[in-house]
Design a protein around this motif. Structure first.
Motif, PDB file in Angstrom:
ATOM      1  N   UNK A  34      16.415  53.025  32.648  1.00 28.96           N
ATOM      2  CA  UNK A  34      17.044  52.617  33.914  1.00 28.96           C
ATOM      3  C   UNK A  34      17.723  53.895  35.023  1.00 28.96           C
ATOM      4  N   UNK A  35      17.411  54.015  36.105  1.00 30.24           N
ATOM      5  CA  UNK A  35      18.062  55.230  36.500  1.00 30.24           C
ATOM      6  C   UNK A  35      19.585  55.193  36.758  1.00 30.24           C
ATOM      7  N   UNK A  36      20.303  54.079  36.421  1.00 28.51           N
ATOM      8  CA  UNK A  36      21.545  53.977  36.524  1.00 28.51           C
ATOM      9  C   UNK A  36      22.271  54.964  35.283  1.00 28.51           C
ATOM     10  N   UNK A  37      21.313  55.355  34.173  1.00 27.32           N
ATOM     11  CA  UNK A  37      21.649  56.451  33.219  1.00 27.32           C
ATOM     12  C   UNK A  37      21.244  57.675  33.565  1.00 27.32           C
ATOM     13  N   UNK A  38      20.237  57.658  34.262  1.00 29.56           N
ATOM     14  CA  UNK A  38      19.650  59.123  34.413  1.00 29.56           C
ATOM     15  C   UNK A  38      19.196  59.813  35.884  1.00 29.56           C
ATOM     16  N   UNK A  39      19.611  58.948  36.582  1.00 33.90           N
ATOM     17  CA  UNK A  39      19.384  59.533  38.304  1.00 33.90           C
ATOM     18  C   UNK A  39      20.797  59.592  39.010  1.00 33.90           C
ATOM     19  N   UNK A  40      21.559  60.669  38.993  1.00 31.42           N
ATOM     20  CA  UNK A  40      22.797  60.510  39.769  1.00 31.42           C
ATOM     21  C   UNK A  40      22.818  60.037  41.241  1.00 31.42           C
ATOM     22  N   UNK A  41      21.840  60.453  41.841  1.00 31.61           N
ATOM     23  CA  UNK A  41      21.763  59.844  43.345  1.00 31.61           C
ATOM     24  C   UNK A  41      21.496  58.281  43.228  1.00 31.61           C
ATOM     25  N   UNK A  42      20.583  57.822  42.619  1.00 34.84           N
ATOM     26  CA  UNK A  42      20.372  56.233  42.165  1.00 34.84           C
ATOM     27  C   UNK A  42      21.895  55.924  41.725  1.00 34.84           C
ATOM     28  N   UNK A  43      22.668  56.448  40.850  1.00 36.56           N
ATOM     29  CA  UNK A  43      23.518  56.048  40.252  1.00 36.56           C
ATOM     30  C   UNK A  43      24.932  55.929  41.343  1.00 36.56           C
ATOM     31  N   UNK A  44      24.998  56.724  42.366  1.00 36.04           N
ATOM     32  CA  UNK A  44      25.830  56.759  43.292  1.00 36.04           C
ATOM     33  C   UNK A  44      25.784  55.393  44.315  1.00 36.04           C
ATOM     34  N   UNK A  45      24.616  54.928  44.276  1.00 25.56           N
ATOM     35  CA  UNK A  45      24.657  53.539  44.951  1.00 25.56           C
ATOM     36  C   UNK A  45      25.073  52.219  44.287  1.00 25.56           C
ATOM     37  N   UNK A  46      25.247  52.505  42.943  1.00 26.51           N
ATOM     38  CA  UNK A  46      25.636  51.231  42.180  1.00 26.51           C
ATOM     39  C   UNK A  46      27.365  51.257  42.176  1.00 26.51           C
ATOM     40  N   UNK A  47      27.596  50.199  41.632  1.00 26.26           N
ATOM     41  CA  UNK A  47      29.063  49.727  41.541  1.00 26.26           C
ATOM     42  C   UNK A  47      29.756  50.761  40.831  1.00 26.26           C
ATOM     43  N   UNK A  48      29.379  51.572  39.877  1.00 26.26           N
ATOM     44  CA  UNK A  48      29.967  52.550  38.938  1.00 26.26           C
ATOM     45  C   UNK A  48      29.973  53.862  39.799  1.00 26.26           C
ATOM     46  N   UNK A  49      29.200  54.136  40.996  1.00 26.25           N
ATOM     47  CA  UNK A  49      29.366  55.326  41.739  1.00 26.25           C
ATOM     48  C   UNK A  49      28.887  56.742  40.765  1.00 26.25           C
ATOM     49  N   UNK A  50      28.524  56.540  39.686  1.00 24.53           N
ATOM     50  CA  UNK A  50      27.916  57.705  38.914  1.00 24.53           C
ATOM     51  C   UNK A  50      27.429  56.969  37.650  1.00 24.53           C
ATOM     52  N   UNK A  51      26.582  58.124  37.104  1.00 24.92           N
ATOM     53  CA  UNK A  51      25.554  57.752  35.865  1.00 24.92           C
ATOM     54  C   UNK A  51      26.529  57.150  34.654  1.00 24.92           C
ATOM     55  N   UNK A  52      26.057  56.172  33.971  1.00 23.94           N
ATOM     56  CA  UNK A  52      26.915  55.375  32.941  1.00 23.94           C
ATOM     57  C   UNK A  52      25.938  55.737  31.772  1.00 23.94           C
ATOM     58  N   UNK A  53      26.629  55.671  30.499  1.00 23.64           N
ATOM     59  CA  UNK A  53      25.986  55.660  29.369  1.00 23.64           C
ATOM     60  C   UNK A  53      25.525  54.182  29.070  1.00 23.64           C
ATOM     61  N   UNK A  54      24.341  54.298  28.242  1.00 17.44           N
ATOM     62  CA  UNK A  54      23.633  52.919  27.724  1.00 17.44           C
ATOM     63  C   UNK A  54      25.022  52.139  27.027  1.00 17.44           C
ATOM     64  N   UNK A  55      24.958  50.789  27.118  1.00 19.49           N
ATOM     65  CA  UNK A  55      25.891  49.979  26.396  1.00 19.49           C
ATOM     66  C   UNK A  55      25.530  50.109  24.930  1.00 19.49           C
ATOM     67  N   UNK A  56      24.237  50.028  24.859  1.00 23.39           N
ATOM     68  CA  UNK A  56      23.825  50.038  23.250  1.00 23.39           C
ATOM     69  C   UNK A  56      24.024  51.288  22.706  1.00 23.39           C
ATOM     70  N   UNK A  57      24.055  52.418  23.326  1.00 23.71           N
ATOM     71  CA  UNK A  57      24.147  53.751  22.712  1.00 23.71           C
ATOM     72  C   UNK A  57      25.803  53.626  22.307  1.00 23.71           C
ATOM     73  N   UNK A  58      26.625  53.266  23.133  1.00 22.77           N
ATOM     74  CA  UNK A  58      28.028  52.944  22.855  1.00 22.77           C
ATOM     75  C   UNK A  58      28.235  51.982  21.516  1.00 22.77           C
ATOM     76  N   UNK A  59      27.545  51.045  21.666  1.00 23.33           N
ATOM     77  CA  UNK A  59      27.579  49.949  20.464  1.00 23.33           C
ATOM     78  C   UNK A  59      27.078  50.366  19.341  1.00 23.33           C
TER      79      UNK A  59
END
Length: 134
Positions: A34-59
């Protein structure tokens, strides 16, 4: 630790700082690209404004506590309920803590409260786990 040694209220935890390398490796292992985890430019367009770690990585930190600390070696992970409460960003230091909240003696099963918090004490994941133990 044997089932007979477990007590209500026992706790254990593990702490790890989530790195970009962790996210990239997890993407490869899980195939979650998912580009929300890997692509900074894409992540800037999301509600988080930057890349996030996978939820299941944290879990996965919860699994680390359960399998290595409490109840520890020989634990059989039977189920997990997770609620993702806040994003985890690269550089966040996450503490996963488990607490025994119920012992089911006739089945040698343990119910544990599972919580992950970031370096600011904010809950990022909360839930419960069910473990079987000799």
């Amino acid at each position: 630790m044997k089932y007979s040694e477990l007590k209500l209220g026992m706790k254990s935890s593990i702490t790890k700082t989530i790195t970009e390398t962790d996210v990239i490796l997890y993407s490869g292992v899980s195939l979650d690209t998912n580009p929300a985890h890997l692509n900074e430019e894409y992540a800037k367009t999301t509600m988080f404004k930057k890349r996030i770690a996978h939820g299941m990585l944290t879990a996965g930190l919860i699994s680390a506590v359960l399998g290595t600390r409490l109840p520890g070696e020989g634990s059989i992970y039977m189920g997990q309920e997770l609620k993702f409460k806040a994003p985890v960003y690269m550089g966040d230091t996450i503490t996963a803590e488990v607490e025994i909240i119920e012992l089911i003696d006739e089945k040698n099963q343990i119910i544990l409260k599972t919580v992950c918090t970031n370096q600011d004490g904010k809950v990022v994941i909360d839930g419960t786990a069910r473990i079987m133990k000799k």
